[in-house]
Design an enzyme around this catalytic site. Sequence first.
Site, PDB file in Angstrom:
ATOM      1  N   ARG A  66       0.840  -1.198   0.000  1.00 20.72           N
ATOM      2  CA  ARG A  66       0.000   0.000   0.000  1.00 20.72           C
ATOM      3  C   ARG A  66       0.878   1.251   0.000  1.00 20.72           C
ATOM      4  O   ARG A  66       2.040   1.203   0.397  1.00 20.72           O
ATOM      5  CB  ARG A  66      -0.907   0.000   1.228  1.00 20.72           C
ATOM      6  CG  ARG A  66      -1.838  -1.207   1.313  1.00 20.72           C
ATOM      7  CD  ARG A  66      -2.578  -1.228   2.641  1.00 20.72           C
ATOM      8  NE  ARG A  66      -3.526  -2.348   2.726  1.00 20.72           N
ATOM      9  CZ  ARG A  66      -3.207  -3.566   3.148  1.00 20.72           C
ATOM     10  NH1 ARG A  66      -1.955  -3.839   3.526  1.00 20.72           N
ATOM     11  NH2 ARG A  66      -4.117  -4.528   3.206  1.00 20.72           N
ATOM     12  N   LYS A 104      -3.379  -1.795  10.731  1.00 20.85           N
ATOM     13  CA  LYS A 104      -4.711  -1.953  11.286  1.00 20.85           C
ATOM     14  C   LYS A 104      -4.962  -3.378  11.778  1.00 20.85           C
ATOM     15  O   LYS A 104      -5.648  -3.592  12.770  1.00 20.85           O
ATOM     16  CB  LYS A 104      -5.766  -1.573  10.241  1.00 20.85           C
ATOM     17  CG  LYS A 104      -5.754  -0.096   9.868  1.00 20.85           C
ATOM     18  CD  LYS A 104      -6.821   0.204   8.833  1.00 20.85           C
ATOM     19  CE  LYS A 104      -6.814   1.682   8.455  1.00 20.85           C
ATOM     20  NZ  LYS A 104      -7.845   1.978   7.407  1.00 20.85           N
ATOM     21  N   HIS A 164      -3.461   3.411  -6.024  1.00 20.45           N
ATOM     22  CA  HIS A 164      -3.859   2.182  -5.336  1.00 20.45           C
ATOM     23  C   HIS A 164      -4.104   1.042  -6.316  1.00 20.45           C
ATOM     24  O   HIS A 164      -3.986  -0.138  -5.954  1.00 20.45           O
ATOM     25  CB  HIS A 164      -5.114   2.428  -4.503  1.00 20.45           C
ATOM     26  CG  HIS A 164      -5.505   1.250  -3.650  1.00 20.45           C
ATOM     27  ND1 HIS A 164      -4.772   0.855  -2.546  1.00 20.45           N
ATOM     28  CD2 HIS A 164      -6.536   0.362  -3.761  1.00 20.45           C
ATOM     29  CE1 HIS A 164      -5.341  -0.220  -2.000  1.00 20.45           C
ATOM     30  NE2 HIS A 164      -6.412  -0.529  -2.719  1.00 20.45           N
ATOM     31  N   ARG A 167      -1.536  -1.739  -6.812  1.00 22.83           N
ATOM     32  CA  ARG A 167      -1.661  -2.907  -5.930  1.00 22.83           C
ATOM     33  C   ARG A 167      -2.565  -3.948  -6.582  1.00 22.83           C
ATOM     34  O   ARG A 167      -2.266  -5.139  -6.570  1.00 22.83           O
ATOM     35  CB  ARG A 167      -2.220  -2.450  -4.586  1.00 22.83           C
ATOM     36  CG  ARG A 167      -2.443  -3.538  -3.549  1.00 22.83           C
ATOM     37  CD  ARG A 167      -2.796  -2.865  -2.237  1.00 22.83           C
ATOM     38  NE  ARG A 167      -3.422  -3.740  -1.262  1.00 22.83           N
ATOM     39  CZ  ARG A 167      -2.765  -4.542  -0.443  1.00 22.83           C
ATOM     40  NH1 ARG A 167      -1.443  -4.615  -0.491  1.00 22.83           N
ATOM     41  NH2 ARG A 167      -3.400  -5.289   0.454  1.00 22.83           N
ATOM     42  N   HIS A 190      -3.874  -9.558   3.112  1.00 19.35           N
ATOM     43  CA  HIS A 190      -5.328  -9.665   3.085  1.00 19.35           C
ATOM     44  C   HIS A 190      -5.739 -11.014   3.654  1.00 19.35           C
ATOM     45  O   HIS A 190      -4.925 -11.930   3.788  1.00 19.35           O
ATOM     46  CB  HIS A 190      -5.837  -9.600   1.639  1.00 19.35           C
ATOM     47  CG  HIS A 190      -6.284  -8.239   1.211  1.00 19.35           C
ATOM     48  ND1 HIS A 190      -7.124  -7.445   1.957  1.00 19.35           N
ATOM     49  CD2 HIS A 190      -6.024  -7.528   0.077  1.00 19.35           C
ATOM     50  CE1 HIS A 190      -7.350  -6.307   1.311  1.00 19.35           C
ATOM     51  NE2 HIS A 190      -6.689  -6.327   0.176  1.00 19.35           N
ATOM     52  N   TYR A 199     -11.413 -10.320  -6.368  1.00 20.60           N
ATOM     53  CA  TYR A 199     -10.822 -10.601  -7.677  1.00 20.60           C
ATOM     54  C   TYR A 199     -11.453 -11.822  -8.344  1.00 20.60           C
ATOM     55  O   TYR A 199     -10.853 -12.458  -9.207  1.00 20.60           O
ATOM     56  CB  TYR A 199      -9.310 -10.802  -7.532  1.00 20.60           C
ATOM     57  CG  TYR A 199      -8.612  -9.611  -6.940  1.00 20.60           C
ATOM     58  CD1 TYR A 199      -8.195  -8.546  -7.731  1.00 20.60           C
ATOM     59  CD2 TYR A 199      -8.384  -9.524  -5.555  1.00 20.60           C
ATOM     60  CE1 TYR A 199      -7.568  -7.434  -7.174  1.00 20.60           C
ATOM     61  CE2 TYR A 199      -7.755  -8.414  -4.990  1.00 20.60           C
ATOM     62  CZ  TYR A 199      -7.356  -7.378  -5.799  1.00 20.60           C
ATOM     63  OH  TYR A 199      -6.739  -6.280  -5.255  1.00 20.60           O
TER      64      TYR A 199
END
Length: 225
Positions: A66, A104, A164, A167, A190, A199
């Site tokens: 990111r 996070k 972004h 990515r 992820h 995806y």
Amino acid sequence: MAILNHAVRHYGLKSNPASKVGYIGSKEAEEMQFWTKEEYQRFAEAIMDKPMSYYAFEMLYWCGIREGELLALTPGDFNFKAGTVSINKSYQRLHGEDVITTPKTKKNIRTIKMPKFLCEEMQEYIQSLYGVKKNRIFPVTKNYLYHEMDRGCRASGVKRIRVHDIRHSHVSLLIDMGFSAVAIAARVGHESIDITYRYAHLFPSKQAEMANKLDDERMVNLNVG
């Protein structure tokens, strides 16, 4: 999604795991854009005149990190002997000040294996920096990346995507190379279910290959019999 919601209401399932991802829907699918490897390479060549920009986008494309993760990188995050980069923090600009935060989620904390060429590039780049030590190796903000994206796209003629989306382009490349959702998820920080849902429209391209291999397997059994 509906079956899982039904299980929550009537069969004691604590929560619907798919709800964490949500519906990809036509809107999100339209917003998610990709560069092919060839498009990225054209873009990268167009920004080579600014080393910091070039190496920043190399990290974004070939590692799938990111923007905040990129901008928080310091020399100590790299282990060139092992060929890895550790992702353990994120950068943002708040109220005119540089702020470094922890990721996070635990999934966001990861160690990424870099391709050999990228290890060599980053080692060369870091060695060229004067007195960087524990400081950020890309001492810019996200706005800088956006402006360089504009410049590179104009110079190269490739379609303008969001920073972004680089990515997404990395994930798309890995899917095309045949890697599983689980393996890709571990690399980009992820949950594998996120990769599967976000995806899903890219994975069906493997269905024909699966069918062909099943045909081959069937023929082997018939010949043996």
